[in-house]
Motif scaffolding. Sequence first.
Motif, PDB file in Angstrom:
ATOM      1  N   GLU A 274      38.218  57.908  15.447  1.00  0.00           N
ATOM      2  CA  GLU A 274      36.935  57.213  15.323  1.00  0.00           C
ATOM      3  C   GLU A 274      35.835  57.795  16.192  1.00  0.00           C
ATOM      4  OE1 GLU A 274      38.027  53.208  16.189  1.00  0.00           O
ATOM      5  OE2 GLU A 274      38.633  52.780  14.108  1.00  0.00           O
ATOM      6  N   GLY A 275      36.168  58.423  17.305  1.00  0.00           N
ATOM      7  CA  GLY A 275      35.138  58.969  18.176  1.00  0.00           C
ATOM      8  C   GLY A 275      35.739  59.740  19.324  1.00  0.00           C
ATOM      9  N   PRO A 276      34.882  60.435  20.100  1.00  0.00           N
ATOM     10  CA  PRO A 276      35.390  61.175  21.268  1.00  0.00           C
ATOM     11  C   PRO A 276      36.064  60.238  22.257  1.00  0.00           C
ATOM     12  CG  PRO A 276      33.112  61.798  20.756  1.00  0.00           C
ATOM     13  CD  PRO A 276      33.427  60.592  19.928  1.00  0.00           C
ATOM     14  N   THR A 277      37.177  60.686  22.816  1.00  0.00           N
ATOM     15  CA  THR A 277      37.908  59.878  23.780  1.00  0.00           C
ATOM     16  C   THR A 277      37.838  60.520  25.155  1.00  0.00           C
ATOM     17  OG1 THR A 277      40.016  58.746  24.174  1.00  0.00           O
ATOM     18  CG2 THR A 277      40.112  61.025  23.404  1.00  0.00           C
ATOM     19  N   ASP A 278      38.417  59.856  26.141  1.00  0.00           N
ATOM     20  CA  ASP A 278      38.343  60.357  27.511  1.00  0.00           C
ATOM     21  C   ASP A 278      39.677  60.984  27.925  1.00  0.00           C
ATOM     22  OD1 ASP A 278      39.927  58.143  27.690  1.00  0.00           O
ATOM     23  OD2 ASP A 278      38.608  57.009  29.009  1.00  0.00           O
ATOM     24  N   GLU A 279      39.662  61.550  29.113  1.00  0.00           N
ATOM     25  CA  GLU A 279      40.848  62.256  29.606  1.00  0.00           C
ATOM     26  C   GLU A 279      42.050  61.342  29.764  1.00  0.00           C
ATOM     27  OE1 GLU A 279      42.084  64.415  33.782  1.00  0.00           O
ATOM     28  OE2 GLU A 279      40.119  64.874  32.934  1.00  0.00           O
ATOM     29  N   SER A 280      41.818  60.101  30.208  1.00  0.00           N
ATOM     30  CA  SER A 280      42.932  59.187  30.464  1.00  0.00           C
ATOM     31  C   SER A 280      43.716  58.865  29.190  1.00  0.00           C
ATOM     32  CB  SER A 280      42.418  57.893  31.106  1.00  0.00           C
ATOM     33  OG  SER A 280      41.514  57.231  30.246  1.00  0.00           O
ATOM     34  N   SER A 281      43.036  58.861  28.036  1.00  0.00           N
ATOM     35  CA  SER A 281      43.707  58.546  26.775  1.00  0.00           C
ATOM     36  C   SER A 281      44.609  59.684  26.307  1.00  0.00           C
ATOM     37  CB  SER A 281      42.668  58.241  25.695  1.00  0.00           C
ATOM     38  OG  SER A 281      41.893  57.116  26.033  1.00  0.00           O
ATOM     39  N   LEU A 282      44.373  60.886  26.804  1.00  0.00           N
ATOM     40  CA  LEU A 282      45.113  62.060  26.348  1.00  0.00           C
ATOM     41  C   LEU A 282      46.071  62.618  27.387  1.00  0.00           C
ATOM     42  CD1 LEU A 282      42.166  63.843  24.537  1.00  0.00           C
ATOM     43  CD2 LEU A 282      44.316  63.204  23.449  1.00  0.00           C
ATOM     44  N   LYS A 283      45.955  62.155  28.616  1.00  0.00           N
ATOM     45  CA  LYS A 283      46.738  62.756  29.702  1.00  0.00           C
ATOM     46  C   LYS A 283      48.245  62.606  29.475  1.00  0.00           C
ATOM     47  CE  LYS A 283      47.026  63.104  34.729  1.00  0.00           C
ATOM     48  NZ  LYS A 283      48.483  63.287  34.716  1.00  0.00           N
ATOM     49  N   GLY A 284      48.682  61.437  29.002  1.00  0.00           N
ATOM     50  CA  GLY A 284      50.103  61.236  28.768  1.00  0.00           C
ATOM     51  C   GLY A 284      50.657  62.184  27.725  1.00  0.00           C
ATOM     52  N   LEU A 285      49.910  62.368  26.630  1.00  0.00           N
ATOM     53  CA  LEU A 285      50.337  63.293  25.589  1.00  0.00           C
ATOM     54  C   LEU A 285      50.365  64.727  26.106  1.00  0.00           C
ATOM     55  CD1 LEU A 285      48.315  61.804  22.592  1.00  0.00           C
ATOM     56  CD2 LEU A 285      50.803  61.821  22.819  1.00  0.00           C
ATOM     57  N   ALA A 286      49.326  65.114  26.851  1.00  0.00           N
ATOM     58  CA  ALA A 286      49.254  66.474  27.387  1.00  0.00           C
ATOM     59  C   ALA A 286      50.411  66.744  28.356  1.00  0.00           C
ATOM     60  CB  ALA A 286      47.916  66.699  28.086  1.00  0.00           C
ATOM     61  N   TRP A 319      42.387  64.370  13.670  1.00  0.00           N
ATOM     62  CA  TRP A 319      41.585  64.015  14.840  1.00  0.00           C
ATOM     63  C   TRP A 319      40.209  64.672  14.775  1.00  0.00           C
ATOM     64  CZ3 TRP A 319      44.936  64.647  19.901  1.00  0.00           C
ATOM     65  CH2 TRP A 319      46.050  63.817  19.821  1.00  0.00           C
ATOM     66  N   LEU A 320      39.280  64.081  15.525  1.00  0.00           N
ATOM     67  CA  LEU A 320      38.036  64.781  15.800  1.00  0.00           C
ATOM     68  C   LEU A 320      38.361  66.053  16.585  1.00  0.00           C
ATOM     69  CD1 LEU A 320      35.592  61.933  16.896  1.00  0.00           C
ATOM     70  CD2 LEU A 320      35.897  62.922  14.632  1.00  0.00           C
ATOM     71  N   LEU A 321      37.671  67.136  16.253  1.00  0.00           N
ATOM     72  CA  LEU A 321      37.967  68.402  16.924  1.00  0.00           C
ATOM     73  C   LEU A 321      37.718  68.330  18.425  1.00  0.00           C
ATOM     74  CD1 LEU A 321      36.875  71.442  14.720  1.00  0.00           C
ATOM     75  CD2 LEU A 321      39.092  71.022  15.820  1.00  0.00           C
ATOM     76  N   GLU A 322      36.792  67.497  18.846  1.00  0.00           N
ATOM     77  CA  GLU A 322      36.553  67.357  20.286  1.00  0.00           C
ATOM     78  C   GLU A 322      37.788  66.814  20.996  1.00  0.00           C
ATOM     79  OE1 GLU A 322      33.738  64.865  23.402  1.00  0.00           O
ATOM     80  OE2 GLU A 322      32.951  65.331  21.405  1.00  0.00           O
ATOM     81  N   ASN A 323      38.460  65.847  20.377  1.00  0.00           N
ATOM     82  CA  ASN A 323      39.672  65.288  20.981  1.00  0.00           C
ATOM     83  C   ASN A 323      40.801  66.313  20.964  1.00  0.00           C
ATOM     84  OD1 ASN A 323      38.381  62.840  21.409  1.00  0.00           O
ATOM     85  ND2 ASN A 323      38.999  62.023  19.420  1.00  0.00           N
ATOM     86  N   ASN A 324      40.868  67.094  19.894  1.00  0.00           N
ATOM     87  CA  ASN A 324      41.866  68.158  19.820  1.00  0.00           C
ATOM     88  C   ASN A 324      41.640  69.185  20.932  1.00  0.00           C
ATOM     89  OD1 ASN A 324      44.061  69.449  18.779  1.00  0.00           O
ATOM     90  ND2 ASN A 324      43.161  69.933  16.805  1.00  0.00           N
ATOM     91  N   ALA A 325      40.365  69.554  21.125  1.00  0.00           N
ATOM     92  CA  ALA A 325      40.023  70.525  22.170  1.00  0.00           C
ATOM     93  C   ALA A 325      40.352  69.979  23.553  1.00  0.00           C
ATOM     94  CB  ALA A 325      38.541  70.877  22.083  1.00  0.00           C
ATOM     95  N   ARG A 326      40.072  68.709  23.757  1.00  0.00           N
ATOM     96  CA  ARG A 326      40.360  68.104  25.067  1.00  0.00           C
ATOM     97  C   ARG A 326      41.858  68.098  25.357  1.00  0.00           C
ATOM     98  NH1 ARG A 326      36.873  64.965  27.985  1.00  0.00           N
ATOM     99  NH2 ARG A 326      35.548  64.725  26.131  1.00  0.00           N
ATOM    100  N   LEU A 327      42.658  67.805  24.329  1.00  0.00           N
ATOM    101  CA  LEU A 327      44.113  67.829  24.504  1.00  0.00           C
ATOM    102  C   LEU A 327      44.589  69.225  24.885  1.00  0.00           C
ATOM    103  CD1 LEU A 327      46.916  66.459  24.253  1.00  0.00           C
ATOM    104  CD2 LEU A 327      46.911  67.158  21.848  1.00  0.00           C
ATOM    105  N   LEU A 328      44.054  70.247  24.237  1.00  0.00           N
ATOM    106  CA  LEU A 328      44.468  71.617  24.541  1.00  0.00           C
ATOM    107  C   LEU A 328      44.098  72.008  25.962  1.00  0.00           C
ATOM    108  CD1 LEU A 328      43.539  73.432  21.208  1.00  0.00           C
ATOM    109  CD2 LEU A 328      45.825  72.909  22.051  1.00  0.00           C
TER     110      LEU A 328
END
Length: 451
Positions: A274-286, A319-328
């Motif tokens: 739905e929209g850009p997310t923050d680091e905390s939402s992706l840190k566990g997955l990363a 996913w939004l590409l921004e969220n994909n980029a943040r995960l990487l």
Amino acid sequence: MASRINTSFTLIPNQKCRRSNRRSSYFSNTLGSDSQPLSTLGSFKALPLEIFQIILRYLSVKDISMLSMVSKTVSQQIINYISTSSGSKRLLLQDFHNLELPGRRQDSAILEHYKSLGLLFKRCTLLLPTKERLKYIHKILTEVSCFKFNGCAAPMQCLGLPCYGMFLQTLTAGWDELECHRVFNFLCELTNLSRKMQTVVCSKPGSARKLELRIRLFCRSVLLDHWTHRSDSAFWLTRLLRPWPMVNQARLLYIIFGPISPQDGQVVWQKMVEGPTDESSLKGLADAIKLLYDTGTKEWTADDVISLVDELSVVPREWLLENNARLLILSGNSICFTFMASKAVNGRAIELARLIVFLALVCEKELYCMNWAVKMMQKVCNVFSTPLEKINFLQSVANAFACVIMEMLQSVMSGDHDEDDRSFLNLFHLVHAQANFHKEVLYLTMNILST
């Protein structure tokens, strides 16, 4: 009477217990039998069993654990004590919901208690086969309802599963992989975990929210969160993921490590869509991806992990590409480069160029070094085999910046007031990202070090 007891405490056993005798017929007949030979009780042989158990009440769990290593017979008497109602009531603390103490003092106290209890059970059951150890420990712990998969009515406010996890981590520390496989299979059979996982991975995301939450809490609190060595965490995560196809592995990874609602702890499936997310939402997955990639386990190749990341980026939809980029970025340089190089090798240069744009955008938003994004592009560019392919790729990157800026500008012009503010801020960051990205390219071209 008192003087006779004091005198008996100074006696030394007449016969030394041989090691061969200690290792034979452990837990003979029944665990609750009182007909154990008293020669290995030493000075305690003068005490009635009731007095011995009263003494145990005054010892800490750590002290009882040390005492259990004195001899097989002393260990048997301690096992008998644990099996009594008073012993289990004292040792199996169940104050998992009391939040009266300030900060996390109580959390750490009860976790430390179960860590010591795990060591006690480890020592008391040392001579038993793994299967028998697990059966006995389950028999003792079964009365703790908060240790069960569905045992607690308020799992988000309960320390039961973390305490159970700390207990198991201490119990199994140092066991070989075969024994740990048996532990995992025992827990799966006990909780019917595989069937529950099959339900959530084969259902529409979010259709079984309570079951998703229970699986997440059990896997994180019991199997994954308490290990000090990354290789141990990787082993247990591999046991959870490996039985499933890649698409289901990605779904499970999102359930266990993905973003959750702060209100009820349930998995937020649309967060990445739905929209850009923050680091905390992706840190566990990363962190989970890095765990599988970095620990060097034979069960995960680099291609396996990259395929998992690729599958994850479409859970539940693309996913939004921004969220994909943040995960990487959060997953580290090696994973980021390998993922992007895979796209280059497979002829997905246009998709790769857009990803570079969003890597630059994330660097701009998070104040990361833009030189990193340029160096990553340069490294990926070298994957292409011919000069023409490299020129086409660089042209695609320049075109991608222009296209994404135009898309965001259109969004600003067509959106409502609230949406317009967010879109305009995103456009603002992207324009600055493009300027800083090309500035670093110029520095690199002119051999000037950026500050």
